[in-house]
Write a protein that holds these residues in place. Structure first.
Motif, PDB file in Angstrom:
ATOM      1  N   GLU A 247      68.161  50.609  42.052  1.00 58.56           N
ATOM      2  CA  GLU A 247      66.807  50.248  41.645  1.00 58.56           C
ATOM      3  C   GLU A 247      66.785  49.265  40.470  1.00 58.56           C
ATOM      4  N   GLU A 248      67.901  49.078  39.801  1.00 56.50           N
ATOM      5  CA  GLU A 248      67.970  48.107  38.709  1.00 56.50           C
ATOM      6  C   GLU A 248      67.986  46.673  39.226  1.00 56.50           C
ATOM      7  N   SER A 249      68.242  46.489  40.507  1.00 55.02           N
ATOM      8  CA  SER A 249      68.307  45.159  41.106  1.00 55.02           C
ATOM      9  C   SER A 249      66.938  44.733  41.629  1.00 55.02           C
ATOM     10  N   ALA A 250      66.444  43.595  41.141  1.00 58.51           N
ATOM     11  CA  ALA A 250      65.166  43.056  41.614  1.00 58.51           C
ATOM     12  C   ALA A 250      65.254  42.679  43.093  1.00 58.51           C
TER      13      ALA A 250
ATOM     14  N   TYR B 262      67.102  44.135  45.384  1.00 60.71           N
ATOM     15  CA  TYR B 262      67.053  45.398  46.119  1.00 60.71           C
ATOM     16  C   TYR B 262      65.613  45.926  46.168  1.00 60.71           C
ATOM     17  N   ARG B 263      64.917  45.910  45.034  1.00 61.66           N
ATOM     18  CA  ARG B 263      63.539  46.413  44.998  1.00 61.66           C
ATOM     19  C   ARG B 263      62.638  45.587  45.911  1.00 61.66           C
TER      20      ARG B 263
ATOM     21  N   ARG C 281      63.325  46.647  49.457  1.00 62.75           N
ATOM     22  CA  ARG C 281      62.702  47.953  49.717  1.00 62.75           C
ATOM     23  C   ARG C 281      61.197  47.790  49.966  1.00 62.75           C
ATOM     24  N   GLU C 282      60.570  46.918  49.190  1.00 60.03           N
ATOM     25  CA  GLU C 282      59.134  46.668  49.360  1.00 60.03           C
ATOM     26  C   GLU C 282      58.847  46.016  50.710  1.00 60.03           C
TER      27      GLU C 282
END
Length: 70
Positions: free
Chosen positions: A43-46, A48-49, A52-53
């Motif tokens: 979750e620290e990776s933009a 990755y986030r 996920r979105e």
């Protein structure tokens, strides 16, 4: 993303996540694993986030889509 370009995009995003988390280094000569990296949460990776979105929006769309069984 079953195309050759699609697989390349997936691989590039995965490398971007690993680089953001400090697990690999990327430069003109290639990719290198970082020795003894600090453990990090995905979750620290933009990147990755954002992925996920995108997935959540696609799943929401598909949950509302009509199916052949209706």
């Amino acid at each position: 993303m079953a195309t050759k370009n699609g697989r390349a995009v997936v691989a590039a995003r995965a490398l971007a996540v690993l680089a953001e988390l400090g697990l690999v280094s990327l430069d003109a000569s290639g990719v290198r694993a970082v020795p003894d990296p600090v453990r990090r949460d995905l979750e620290e990776s933009a990147v990755y986030r954002a992925a996920r979105e995108r997935l959540a929006r696609q799943e929401e769309f598909l949950s509302r889509a009509m199916t052949f069984s209706r």
